[in-house]
Design a protein around this motif. Structure first.
Motif, PDB file in Angstrom:
ATOM      1  N   ALA A 226      40.543  33.011  12.710  1.00 34.24           N
ATOM      2  CA  ALA A 226      41.479  34.128  12.737  1.00 34.24           C
ATOM      3  C   ALA A 226      40.733  35.366  13.226  1.00 34.24           C
ATOM      4  O   ALA A 226      39.658  35.694  12.706  1.00 34.24           O
ATOM      5  N   GLN A 227      41.298  36.069  14.216  1.00 35.56           N
ATOM      6  CA  GLN A 227      40.655  37.236  14.808  1.00 35.56           C
ATOM      7  C   GLN A 227      41.517  38.476  14.555  1.00 35.56           C
ATOM      8  O   GLN A 227      42.744  38.421  14.632  1.00 35.56           O
ATOM      9  N   PHE A 228      40.847  39.626  14.295  1.00 37.04           N
ATOM     10  CA  PHE A 228      41.610  40.848  14.020  1.00 37.04           C
ATOM     11  C   PHE A 228      40.720  42.079  14.191  1.00 37.04           C
ATOM     12  O   PHE A 228      39.482  41.990  14.079  1.00 37.04           O
ATOM     13  N   ASN A 229      41.390  43.215  14.482  1.00 38.35           N
ATOM     14  CA  ASN A 229      40.709  44.507  14.499  1.00 38.35           C
ATOM     15  C   ASN A 229      40.604  45.024  13.071  1.00 38.35           C
ATOM     16  O   ASN A 229      41.528  44.856  12.259  1.00 38.35           O
ATOM     17  N   ASN A 230      39.486  45.694  12.773  1.00 38.16           N
ATOM     18  CA  ASN A 230      39.252  46.133  11.391  1.00 38.16           C
ATOM     19  C   ASN A 230      40.074  47.360  11.009  1.00 38.16           C
ATOM     20  O   ASN A 230      40.209  47.662   9.818  1.00 38.16           O
ATOM     21  N   GLY A 231      40.599  48.076  11.964  1.00 34.62           N
ATOM     22  CA  GLY A 231      41.354  49.282  11.644  1.00 34.62           C
ATOM     23  C   GLY A 231      40.423  50.446  11.353  1.00 34.62           C
ATOM     24  O   GLY A 231      39.279  50.492  11.814  1.00 34.62           O
ATOM     25  N   ALA A 232      40.908  51.396  10.545  1.00 31.95           N
ATOM     26  CA  ALA A 232      40.142  52.624  10.259  1.00 31.95           C
ATOM     27  C   ALA A 232      39.120  52.438   9.156  1.00 31.95           C
ATOM     28  O   ALA A 232      38.343  53.344   8.865  1.00 31.95           O
ATOM     29  N   GLY A 233      39.068  51.293   8.552  1.00 33.22           N
ATOM     30  CA  GLY A 233      38.164  51.080   7.417  1.00 33.22           C
ATOM     31  C   GLY A 233      36.751  50.719   7.791  1.00 33.22           C
ATOM     32  O   GLY A 233      35.920  50.499   6.906  1.00 33.22           O
ATOM     33  N   GLY A 234      36.427  50.589   9.079  1.00 32.59           N
ATOM     34  CA  GLY A 234      35.079  50.199   9.480  1.00 32.59           C
ATOM     35  C   GLY A 234      34.874  48.702   9.316  1.00 32.59           C
ATOM     36  O   GLY A 234      35.795  47.907   9.488  1.00 32.59           O
ATOM     37  N   ALA A 235      33.633  48.310   8.990  1.00 23.86           N
ATOM     38  CA  ALA A 235      33.301  46.888   8.844  1.00 23.86           C
ATOM     39  C   ALA A 235      34.181  46.248   7.776  1.00 23.86           C
ATOM     40  O   ALA A 235      34.409  46.808   6.705  1.00 23.86           O
ATOM     41  N   HIS A 236      34.698  45.052   8.088  1.00 18.26           N
ATOM     42  CA  HIS A 236      35.620  44.371   7.179  1.00 18.26           C
ATOM     43  C   HIS A 236      34.848  43.621   6.093  1.00 18.26           C
ATOM     44  O   HIS A 236      33.846  42.946   6.368  1.00 18.26           O
ATOM     45  N   SER A 237      35.332  43.750   4.875  1.00 16.22           N
ATOM     46  CA  SER A 237      34.773  43.005   3.742  1.00 16.22           C
ATOM     47  C   SER A 237      35.640  41.784   3.482  1.00 16.22           C
ATOM     48  O   SER A 237      36.873  41.892   3.394  1.00 16.22           O
ATOM     49  N   PRO A 238      35.036  40.578   3.369  1.00 16.30           N
ATOM     50  CA  PRO A 238      35.839  39.375   3.144  1.00 16.30           C
ATOM     51  C   PRO A 238      36.349  39.238   1.700  1.00 16.30           C
ATOM     52  O   PRO A 238      37.067  38.280   1.400  1.00 16.30           O
ATOM     53  N   ALA A 239      35.993  40.156   0.854  1.00 18.60           N
ATOM     54  CA  ALA A 239      36.484  40.073  -0.528  1.00 18.60           C
ATOM     55  C   ALA A 239      38.004  40.164  -0.528  1.00 18.60           C
ATOM     56  O   ALA A 239      38.590  41.060   0.072  1.00 18.60           O
ATOM     57  N   GLY A 240      38.647  39.228  -1.184  1.00 16.20           N
ATOM     58  CA  GLY A 240      40.103  39.169  -1.225  1.00 16.20           C
ATOM     59  C   GLY A 240      40.695  38.271  -0.153  1.00 16.20           C
ATOM     60  O   GLY A 240      41.881  37.919  -0.224  1.00 16.20           O
ATOM     61  N   ASP A 241      39.928  37.889   0.891  1.00 12.95           N
ATOM     62  CA  ASP A 241      40.429  36.962   1.916  1.00 12.95           C
ATOM     63  C   ASP A 241      40.323  35.530   1.380  1.00 12.95           C
ATOM     64  O   ASP A 241      39.483  35.225   0.503  1.00 12.95           O
ATOM     65  N   GLY A 242      41.128  34.639   1.913  1.00 10.80           N
ATOM     66  CA  GLY A 242      41.059  33.247   1.462  1.00 10.80           C
ATOM     67  C   GLY A 242      41.757  32.302   2.421  1.00 10.80           C
ATOM     68  O   GLY A 242      42.412  32.712   3.379  1.00 10.80           O
ATOM     69  N   TYR A 243      41.622  30.998   2.138  1.00 10.89           N
ATOM     70  CA  TYR A 243      42.265  29.972   2.958  1.00 10.89           C
ATOM     71  C   TYR A 243      42.756  28.862   2.034  1.00 10.89           C
ATOM     72  O   TYR A 243      42.304  28.708   0.881  1.00 10.89           O
ATOM     73  N   ARG A 244      43.691  28.045   2.603  1.00 16.65           N
ATOM     74  CA  ARG A 244      44.198  26.879   1.893  1.00 16.65           C
ATOM     75  C   ARG A 244      44.545  25.817   2.927  1.00 16.65           C
ATOM     76  O   ARG A 244      45.109  26.125   3.974  1.00 16.65           O
ATOM     77  N   VAL A 245      44.196  24.536   2.607  1.00 14.51           N
ATOM     78  CA  VAL A 245      44.465  23.414   3.505  1.00 14.51           C
ATOM     79  C   VAL A 245      45.182  22.329   2.713  1.00 14.51           C
ATOM     80  O   VAL A 245      44.698  21.896   1.652  1.00 14.51           O
ATOM     81  N   ASP A 246      46.338  21.883   3.236  1.00 11.39           N
ATOM     82  CA  ASP A 246      47.086  20.765   2.651  1.00 11.39           C
ATOM     83  C   ASP A 246      47.204  19.678   3.705  1.00 11.39           C
ATOM     84  O   ASP A 246      47.634  19.946   4.844  1.00 11.39           O
ATOM     85  N   ALA A 247      46.820  18.440   3.342  1.00 16.04           N
ATOM     86  CA  ALA A 247      46.782  17.347   4.323  1.00 16.04           C
ATOM     87  C   ALA A 247      47.341  16.073   3.717  1.00 16.04           C
ATOM     88  O   ALA A 247      47.386  15.891   2.487  1.00 16.04           O
ATOM     89  N   GLN A 248      47.766  15.164   4.619  1.00  8.43           N
ATOM     90  CA  GLN A 248      48.262  13.851   4.242  1.00  8.43           C
ATOM     91  C   GLN A 248      47.612  12.833   5.153  1.00  8.43           C
ATOM     92  O   GLN A 248      47.614  12.980   6.382  1.00  8.43           O
TER      93      GLN A 248
END
Length: 264
Positions: A226-248
């Motif tokens: 996933a790619q994104f601009n950080n906005g006005a906050g400067g360097a992005h902190s991954p705290a609070g980001d997450g992922y989930r994978v469901d497979a069969q």
């Protein structure tokens, strides 16, 4: 034989130079001799001489005329015609080796819909992180891409499966701290095999890949980003980001989830 006679006549005509004055003088002397009336023979002899002299002069003139006519009638020699030599056809020489174009190595292929070069056939490589998850045939790990900057970030998810998957949903959530805005996605699997969406929900960017019906994910290591601009906050902190994978898969269903470790 005729040619020999013609040649001799021509040579005689060329060599002869008649003395017309002398011939006329002789004729006049013959005619001016003393006339003897009582003797007829001398007169006849003089007349005979005149006739003979005239005949001789006429013969000489006729011979000269014939010689001149033969010379005039002789055709001039034909001019010699020189035929130019035939030149061999020109043969073009092959260009020198230095003039031949140098092969250009094509640029690395990129995955459709991605700004990042596609990984090699040996599979994507990622820096090991402590944030890993395992369940059934699945194993996952999330991390920030080393190319991330204070203005732009890429969050990477590596998913490994030991079995083919007939159903798969991958979701990545990025907190919009500072007003982050999506700039795209990419994956190592074929883009036509997935329905990809990006939405803003509850203060987060939600990136979702859903495997289309009838498609299969082969066993192996696969990567989603996933790619994104950080906005006005400067360097992005991954705290609070997450992922989930469901497979069969053939062995049943499985799910993994986790976060993204900061880049080292």
């Amino acid at each position: 034989m005729n040619e020999d006679i013609d040649r001799r006549l021509r040579e005689a005509a060329e060599a002869h130079r008649p003395d017309r004055a002398r011939m006329l003088a002789r004729v006049e002397r013959g005619m001016a001799g003393p006339a003897v009336r009582h003797r007829a023979r001398p007169f006849a002899r003089s007349g005979t001489r005149v006739v003979l002299a005239g005949l001789a002069a006429g013969g000489i003139l006729a011979t000269g005329g014939l010689a001149v006519a033969a010379i005039v009638a002789t055709p001039p020699p034909s001019p010699t015609v020189t035929t130019p030599a035939t030149l061999p056809p020109a043969v073009s020489s092959p260009p020198p080796t230095s003039a031949r174009p140098t092969p250009v190595t094509p640029p690395p292929a990129t995955t459709p819909g991605s700004s990042r070069p596609a990984p090699s056939a040996t599979g994507p490589s990622s820096t090991p992180t402590a944030d890993e998850s395992r369940n059934g045939p699945l194993r996952s790990a999330g991390s920030l891409d080393p190319k991330s900057t204070v203005y732009w970030t890429q969050s990477d998810l590596v998913l490994k499966t030991t079995q083919p998957l007939t159903a798969l949903t991958v979701e990545i959530r990025i907190v919009q701290a500072g007003g982050a805005k999506s700039t795209g996605t990419w994956q190592t699997l074929p883009g036509d095999d997935f329905t990809v969406t990006v939405q803003e929900a509850d203060g987060a960017l939600v990136y979702r890949w859903v495997l289309k019906p009838g498609r299969t994910v082969p066993a192996g290591s696969h990567e989603f980003a996933a790619q994104f601009n950080n906005g006005a906050g400067g360097a992005h902190s991954p705290a609070g980001d997450g992922y989930r994978v469901d497979a069969q898969g053939t062995g049943g269903s499985a799910s993994v989830r986790g976060g993204f470790a900061p880049k080292r």
